[in-house]
Design a protein around this motif. Structure first.
Motif, short mmCIF file in Angstrom:
data_model
loop_
_atom_site.label_atom_id
_atom_site.label_comp_id
_atom_site.label_asym_id
_atom_site.label_seq_id
_atom_site.Cartn_x
_atom_site.Cartn_y
_atom_site.Cartn_z
N LEU A 147 -19.75 -17.76 33.99
CA LEU A 147 -18.68 -17.19 33.17
C LEU A 147 -18.99 -15.75 32.77
N LEU A 148 -20.25 -15.45 32.48
CA LEU A 148 -20.62 -14.08 32.13
C LEU A 148 -20.40 -13.14 33.30
N THR A 149 -20.75 -13.59 34.51
CA THR A 149 -20.55 -12.76 35.70
C THR A 149 -19.07 -12.48 35.91
N LEU A 150 -18.24 -13.51 35.83
CA LEU A 150 -16.80 -13.33 36.03
C LEU A 150 -16.20 -12.48 34.93
N GLU A 151 -16.67 -12.64 33.70
CA GLU A 151 -16.15 -11.84 32.59
C GLU A 151 -16.53 -10.36 32.76
N ALA A 152 -17.76 -10.11 33.23
CA ALA A 152 -18.19 -8.73 33.46
C ALA A 152 -17.35 -8.07 34.55
N LEU A 153 -17.01 -8.81 35.58
CA LEU A 153 -16.14 -8.26 36.63
C LEU A 153 -14.75 -7.96 36.08
N GLN A 154 -14.22 -8.87 35.28
CA GLN A 154 -12.90 -8.68 34.69
C GLN A 154 -12.87 -7.44 33.79
N ARG A 155 -13.90 -7.25 32.97
CA ARG A 155 -13.96 -6.10 32.08
C ARG A 155 -13.98 -4.79 32.85
N ARG A 156 -14.56 -4.81 34.03
CA ARG A 156 -14.65 -3.59 34.84
C ARG A 156 -13.46 -3.46 35.80
N ASN A 157 -12.50 -4.37 35.70
CA ASN A 157 -11.32 -4.35 36.57
C ASN A 157 -11.71 -4.42 38.05
N ILE A 158 -12.75 -5.20 38.34
CA ILE A 158 -13.17 -5.41 39.73
C ILE A 158 -12.56 -6.73 40.20
N PRO A 159 -11.78 -6.72 41.26
CA PRO A 159 -11.11 -7.96 41.69
C PRO A 159 -12.08 -8.99 42.24
N VAL A 160 -11.84 -10.24 41.89
CA VAL A 160 -12.64 -11.35 42.38
C VAL A 160 -11.89 -12.03 43.51
N ARG A 161 -12.49 -12.05 44.68
CA ARG A 161 -11.86 -12.69 45.85
C ARG A 161 -11.98 -14.20 45.74
N GLY A 162 -13.09 -14.66 45.17
CA GLY A 162 -13.25 -16.10 45.03
C GLY A 162 -14.66 -16.45 44.60
N LEU A 163 -14.85 -17.74 44.34
CA LEU A 163 -16.12 -18.29 43.86
C LEU A 163 -16.58 -19.36 44.83
N VAL A 164 -17.87 -19.34 45.17
CA VAL A 164 -18.46 -20.35 46.04
C VAL A 164 -19.45 -21.17 45.23
N PHE A 165 -19.31 -22.49 45.27
CA PHE A 165 -20.30 -23.39 44.69
C PHE A 165 -21.27 -23.79 45.79
N ASN A 166 -22.55 -23.58 45.54
CA ASN A 166 -23.59 -23.86 46.52
C ASN A 166 -24.48 -24.98 46.00
N GLY A 167 -24.57 -26.06 46.76
CA GLY A 167 -25.44 -27.16 46.37
C GLY A 167 -24.67 -28.45 46.16
N ALA A 168 -25.38 -29.46 45.70
CA ALA A 168 -24.77 -30.77 45.48
C ALA A 168 -23.63 -30.66 44.46
N PRO A 169 -22.50 -31.33 44.70
CA PRO A 169 -21.37 -31.26 43.77
C PRO A 169 -21.74 -31.69 42.36
N THR A 170 -21.26 -30.95 41.39
CA THR A 170 -21.41 -31.29 39.97
C THR A 170 -20.03 -31.16 39.34
N PRO A 171 -19.20 -32.19 39.47
CA PRO A 171 -17.78 -32.10 39.09
C PRO A 171 -17.53 -31.60 37.67
N ALA A 172 -18.31 -32.07 36.69
CA ALA A 172 -18.05 -31.66 35.31
C ALA A 172 -18.22 -30.15 35.15
N THR A 173 -19.27 -29.62 35.75
CA THR A 173 -19.53 -28.18 35.69
C THR A 173 -18.46 -27.40 36.43
N GLU A 174 -18.20 -27.82 37.66
CA GLU A 174 -17.28 -27.07 38.51
C GLU A 174 -15.85 -27.14 37.99
N ASP A 175 -15.44 -28.30 37.49
CA ASP A 175 -14.08 -28.43 36.95
C ASP A 175 -13.89 -27.52 35.74
N PHE A 176 -14.91 -27.45 34.88
CA PHE A 176 -14.79 -26.59 33.70
C PHE A 176 -14.66 -25.13 34.12
#
Length: 213
Positions: A147-176
């Motif tokens: 969240l801090l990384t995404l917020e820092a990008l937003q504050r700098r008006n840098i567009p986010v193309r997308g997010l990649v989750f790497n590793g075993a699925p953790t639904p509670a974390t990823e859903d949030f």
């Protein structure tokens, strides 16, 4: 997913921290898009560099691997490695390689890694006109770091193309993270113990489809 247009992709790959799979994702994107690859700052040359690793993992004949703007011997934060080698990293040294192809640019460490006094890695992304792919990996504290990384990008008006989750699925974390941020989610990576060119080729079709290619 956003449908691909005639404009080539210009992607900057960053992670929420170190050792989250940034180079692995950069290799997959390079293979999927048959893109060029560029690592602007390499800190640590032994036993190998990220450029050499991606070159080894990519098997298509179209990708070009452009030389780094800075090659530093010490495997440390770029500002420290540069200071030890009496090198001053300057913002105006970062110019995109001349190519009409898709381009994957890999960062060094996380988004706010220092390059020089008063200069962070994030400071060089926006002037280059790059969209960011953020790599997240589950560990205690990873929600906060993502969240801090995404917020820092937003504050700098840098567009986010997308997010990649790497590793075993953790639904509670990823859903949030997904519900809280609303960022596009790229195909996920499963745990991989032995990463080879065949591994990269196995993931490439899903990423290519995500980009509408």
């Amino acid at each position: 997913m956003r449908t691909s247009s005639s404009r080539p992709e210009r992607l900057f790959v960053t992670g929420i921290g170190t050792d989250v799979g940034k180079t692995l994702i950069a290799a997959i994107l390079t293979e999927a898009l048959q893109a060029d690859y560029w690592k602007p700052v390499q800190a640590g040359l032994e036993p190998t560099t990220d450029t050499a690793t991606v070159r080894r993992l990519v098997s298509n004949p179209h990708s070009v691997f452009h030389p780094e703007a800075y090659r530093l011997q010490l495997p440390a934060s770029p500002h420290l490695a540069a200071a030890r080698e009496q090198v001053t990293i300057q913002a105006d040294a970062f110019q995109l390689p001349a190519t009409a192809n898709h381009l994957v640019v890999e960062g060094a460490g996380g988004l706010l890694v220092p390059l020089a006094p008063g200069l962070l890695l994030a400071d060089v992304i926006a002037p280059l006109g790059l969209e960011v792919v953020v790599v997240s990996r589950h560990y205690l504290g990873s929600i906060n770091h993502t969240l801090l990384t995404l917020e820092a990008l937003q504050r700098r008006n840098i567009p986010v193309r997308g997010l990649v989750f790497n590793g075993a699925p953790t639904p509670a974390t990823e859903d949030f993270i997904t519900q809280h941020t609303g960022v596009p989610i790229l195909p996920r990576l499963q745990p991989e113990t032995d990463v080879t060119a065949a591994t990269i080729s196995r993931y490439a079709p899903a990423f290519r489809q995500w980009f509408g290619l």
